[in-house]
Design an enzyme around this catalytic site. Sequence first.
Site, PDB file in Angstrom:
ATOM      1  N   TRP A 153      22.043  16.653  11.254  1.00  0.00           N
ATOM      2  CA  TRP A 153      22.113  16.190  12.636  1.00  0.00           C
ATOM      3  C   TRP A 153      20.740  16.364  13.268  1.00  0.00           C
ATOM      4  O   TRP A 153      20.132  17.428  13.156  1.00  0.00           O
ATOM      5  CB  TRP A 153      23.148  16.968  13.459  1.00  0.00           C
ATOM      6  CG  TRP A 153      23.018  16.607  14.901  1.00  0.00           C
ATOM      7  CD1 TRP A 153      23.418  15.430  15.493  1.00  0.00           C
ATOM      8  CD2 TRP A 153      22.370  17.370  15.940  1.00  0.00           C
ATOM      9  NE1 TRP A 153      23.074  15.417  16.818  1.00  0.00           N
ATOM     10  CE2 TRP A 153      22.428  16.589  17.113  1.00  0.00           C
ATOM     11  CE3 TRP A 153      21.755  18.621  15.982  1.00  0.00           C
ATOM     12  CZ2 TRP A 153      21.894  17.030  18.334  1.00  0.00           C
ATOM     13  CZ3 TRP A 153      21.212  19.058  17.184  1.00  0.00           C
ATOM     14  CH2 TRP A 153      21.290  18.267  18.349  1.00  0.00           C
ATOM     15  N   GLU A 196      25.730  13.348  10.909  1.00  0.00           N
ATOM     16  CA  GLU A 196      26.504  13.500  12.146  1.00  0.00           C
ATOM     17  C   GLU A 196      25.901  12.616  13.236  1.00  0.00           C
ATOM     18  O   GLU A 196      24.703  12.688  13.511  1.00  0.00           O
ATOM     19  CB  GLU A 196      26.470  14.972  12.593  1.00  0.00           C
ATOM     20  CG  GLU A 196      27.208  15.236  13.905  1.00  0.00           C
ATOM     21  CD  GLU A 196      27.156  16.699  14.351  1.00  0.00           C
ATOM     22  OE1 GLU A 196      26.385  17.486  13.757  1.00  0.00           O
ATOM     23  OE2 GLU A 196      27.869  17.038  15.317  1.00  0.00           O
ATOM     24  N   LYS A 225      25.657  10.962  17.225  1.00  0.00           N
ATOM     25  CA  LYS A 225      25.744  11.464  18.604  1.00  0.00           C
ATOM     26  C   LYS A 225      25.461  10.326  19.576  1.00  0.00           C
ATOM     27  O   LYS A 225      24.694   9.413  19.262  1.00  0.00           O
ATOM     28  CB  LYS A 225      24.736  12.597  18.809  1.00  0.00           C
ATOM     29  CG  LYS A 225      24.926  13.322  20.117  1.00  0.00           C
ATOM     30  CD  LYS A 225      24.406  14.732  20.078  1.00  0.00           C
ATOM     31  CE  LYS A 225      24.541  15.350  21.464  1.00  0.00           C
ATOM     32  NZ  LYS A 225      24.173  16.755  21.470  1.00  0.00           N
ATOM     33  N   ASP A 232      31.780  14.522  15.230  1.00  0.00           N
ATOM     34  CA  ASP A 232      31.944  15.634  16.164  1.00  0.00           C
ATOM     35  C   ASP A 232      32.671  15.027  17.362  1.00  0.00           C
ATOM     36  O   ASP A 232      32.193  14.044  17.944  1.00  0.00           O
ATOM     37  CB  ASP A 232      30.553  16.171  16.535  1.00  0.00           C
ATOM     38  CG  ASP A 232      30.591  17.318  17.527  1.00  0.00           C
ATOM     39  OD1 ASP A 232      31.318  17.199  18.543  1.00  0.00           O
ATOM     40  OD2 ASP A 232      29.871  18.310  17.329  1.00  0.00           O
ATOM     41  N   HIS A 288      31.028  13.822  20.591  1.00  0.00           N
ATOM     42  CA  HIS A 288      29.910  12.890  20.504  1.00  0.00           C
ATOM     43  C   HIS A 288      30.267  11.435  20.726  1.00  0.00           C
ATOM     44  O   HIS A 288      29.616  10.538  20.196  1.00  0.00           O
ATOM     45  CB  HIS A 288      29.224  13.042  19.148  1.00  0.00           C
ATOM     46  CG  HIS A 288      28.529  14.357  18.994  1.00  0.00           C
ATOM     47  ND1 HIS A 288      27.717  14.659  17.931  1.00  0.00           N
ATOM     48  CD2 HIS A 288      28.500  15.453  19.800  1.00  0.00           C
ATOM     49  CE1 HIS A 288      27.235  15.883  18.061  1.00  0.00           C
ATOM     50  NE2 HIS A 288      27.700  16.386  19.187  1.00  0.00           N
ATOM     51  N   HIS A 298      33.287  17.989  13.039  1.00  0.00           N
ATOM     52  CA  HIS A 298      32.948  19.110  13.909  1.00  0.00           C
ATOM     53  C   HIS A 298      33.984  19.094  15.013  1.00  0.00           C
ATOM     54  O   HIS A 298      34.098  18.107  15.740  1.00  0.00           O
ATOM     55  CB  HIS A 298      31.549  18.940  14.522  1.00  0.00           C
ATOM     56  CG  HIS A 298      30.472  19.529  13.670  1.00  0.00           C
ATOM     57  ND1 HIS A 298      29.155  19.541  14.045  1.00  0.00           N
ATOM     58  CD2 HIS A 298      30.535  20.162  12.470  1.00  0.00           C
ATOM     59  CE1 HIS A 298      28.445  20.143  13.108  1.00  0.00           C
ATOM     60  NE2 HIS A 298      29.245  20.519  12.142  1.00  0.00           N
ATOM     61  N   ASP A 351      29.493  16.431  26.363  1.00  0.00           N
ATOM     62  CA  ASP A 351      29.549  17.176  25.103  1.00  0.00           C
ATOM     63  C   ASP A 351      29.233  18.647  25.376  1.00  0.00           C
ATOM     64  O   ASP A 351      28.239  19.185  24.911  1.00  0.00           O
ATOM     65  CB  ASP A 351      28.525  16.559  24.137  1.00  0.00           C
ATOM     66  CG  ASP A 351      28.508  17.247  22.786  1.00  0.00           C
ATOM     67  OD1 ASP A 351      29.556  17.794  22.393  1.00  0.00           O
ATOM     68  OD2 ASP A 351      27.444  17.225  22.129  1.00  0.00           O
ATOM     69  N   ASP A 392      30.705  21.417  24.573  1.00  0.00           N
ATOM     70  CA  ASP A 392      30.990  22.434  23.556  1.00  0.00           C
ATOM     71  C   ASP A 392      31.719  23.648  24.113  1.00  0.00           C
ATOM     72  O   ASP A 392      31.342  24.786  23.852  1.00  0.00           O
ATOM     73  CB  ASP A 392      29.706  22.831  22.814  1.00  0.00           C
ATOM     74  CG  ASP A 392      29.251  21.745  21.847  1.00  0.00           C
ATOM     75  OD1 ASP A 392      30.060  21.329  21.010  1.00  0.00           O
ATOM     76  OD2 ASP A 392      28.084  21.301  21.941  1.00  0.00           O
ATOM     77  N   ASP A 446      32.657  23.664  15.967  1.00  0.00           N
ATOM     78  CA  ASP A 446      31.295  23.578  16.518  1.00  0.00           C
ATOM     79  C   ASP A 446      31.358  23.615  18.042  1.00  0.00           C
ATOM     80  O   ASP A 446      31.575  22.595  18.680  1.00  0.00           O
ATOM     81  CB  ASP A 446      30.603  22.290  16.048  1.00  0.00           C
ATOM     82  CG  ASP A 446      29.199  22.148  16.637  1.00  0.00           C
ATOM     83  OD1 ASP A 446      28.653  23.165  17.099  1.00  0.00           O
ATOM     84  OD2 ASP A 446      28.674  21.022  16.653  1.00  0.00           O
TER      85      ASP A 446
HETATM   86  C1  RNT Z   1      24.916  18.891  18.548  1.00  0.00           C
HETATM   87  C2  RNT Z   1      25.699  18.815  17.291  1.00  0.00           C
HETATM   88  C3  RNT Z   1      25.333  19.810  16.242  1.00  0.00           C
HETATM   89  C4  RNT Z   1      25.085  21.195  16.794  1.00  0.00           C
HETATM   90  C5  RNT Z   1      24.935  22.257  15.752  1.00  0.00           C
HETATM   91  C6  RNT Z   1      24.357  23.504  16.312  1.00  0.00           C
HETATM   92  O1  RNT Z   1      25.399  18.118  19.549  1.00  0.00           O
HETATM   93  O2  RNT Z   1      27.062  18.925  17.581  1.00  0.00           O
HETATM   94  O3  RNT Z   1      26.280  19.796  15.248  1.00  0.00           O
HETATM   95  O4  RNT Z   1      26.098  21.581  17.661  1.00  0.00           O
HETATM   96  O5  RNT Z   1      24.211  21.763  14.695  1.00  0.00           O
HETATM   97 ZN    ZN Z   2      28.366  19.035  15.910  1.00  0.00          ZN
END
Ligand code: RNT
Ligand code: ZN
Length: 417
Positions: free
Chosen positions: A182, A223, A225, A257, A260, A284, A292, A294, A324
């Site tokens: 990523w 990955e 985004k 993820d 994303h 993720h 996003d 988290d 994640d």
């Molecule tokens: C970032 C991605 C990625 C990170 C990690 C730390 O938006 O989700 O995967 O969260 O690599």
């Molecule tokens: Zn991620």
Amino acid sequence: MATAFDFAKASYAKFGVDVEAAIAKLQEIPVALHCWQGDDVTGFDHDGPLTGGIQTTGNYPGKARTPEELMADMDKAMSLCPGKKKLNLHACYAIFEKGEYVDRDKLEPKHFQKWVEFAKARGMGIDFNPTFFSHPKVKDGLTLSSPDEETRRFWVEHGKACIRISEYFARETGVPCVMNIWIGDGFKDIPADRMGPRMRYKQSIEEILAEPFDKNLVKPCVESKVFGIGVESYTAGSAEFTLSFAASHDGVLPLMDNGHYHPTEVVSDKIPALLCFYPEIALHITRGVRWDSDHVLLFDDETKEMAKEIVRCDALDRVYMALDYFDASINRISAWTVGFRSWQKALLAALCTPNAALKTLQDEGRFTELMMMQEQMKLLPFGEVWNEYCRSCGVEAGPEWFEEIKSYENKILSERK
Ligand code: RNT
Ligand code: ZN
């Protein structure tokens, strides 16, 4: 005397669900726990800020400052979670000897030996992530897509080093290593060239993957985004880019993820779409609030729906699941624990759903009944099945586990000033 679990078992059996089989199955399914919740995505190889368009907010005391502290904290969290775990590391968590330092392009397996010992002692496999952020060689926000050849090369070398380390993890643990690429590369404002960075990113990943490795041992992922903080207008690794890359490169997995995508898109719907084409995919699992962000994963509707799709597509062995998220505003060990337990609940609930019967209702066009049944399922005594699952894994089912967090905070975390 019949127990509450016996009644629950009978309630599920009426719908054709064998909860004991569900419990036995879930015990075998690995879920990767991310080391980076423990120290707000800092790592051990730099003192600089977190970059790449990701952010942790909050300043809860007691974050892990050393490998020993991070390992102890993860141990505490894992001891409070039912289910099989896999360790998920980032390259910035390399552990150097006193006075030693190598840059990310020169990382070697030996810098992760302590992590391997940690994982092996706990019977865990390891997943890995090259760290393409929080580093002085990120130039104008770009790494693998940089037009500056020296910069791009540095990061390609980092990726290659990570392939070698991933293979080392797999050989040592006997479990394939999912290596996720990523990058946060992108632009704050309207670009003049959208294709150039993507062509360079494509070339860079191809160069990384030219490093020889055993495809049964290392599972490279890309990955996607949609945007990052300060990178709102353009992201090189967009959804279309990464999906197309994975589709056109043998052995490369797409990684979704669920933070994303645009807010009304759902990854639960994307999982079965991708499973029609890819032998294996990766996830993720996170919780975005308005963006996003988290946040810690909860047992909420979309989390349940994602787990349901994996289970009803019979794809538990085709989907690599990793958590994640990173919340620095609450006790970090509790954050790990609540998130891991939430995903376990979601998987268990999915395994306790009469998927075949519901599918028949759909295929026979009995949508009125399907709606009624799906609502009915929500009221089954799931709590008792969860309790039994936790008991079978030797962890507390109820809030008693939080006592452990409190005493660890008082004894250990409070000493970290
Ligand atoms: C970032 C991605 C990625 C990170 C990690 C730390 O938006 O989700 O995967 O969260 O690599
Ligand atoms: Zn991620």
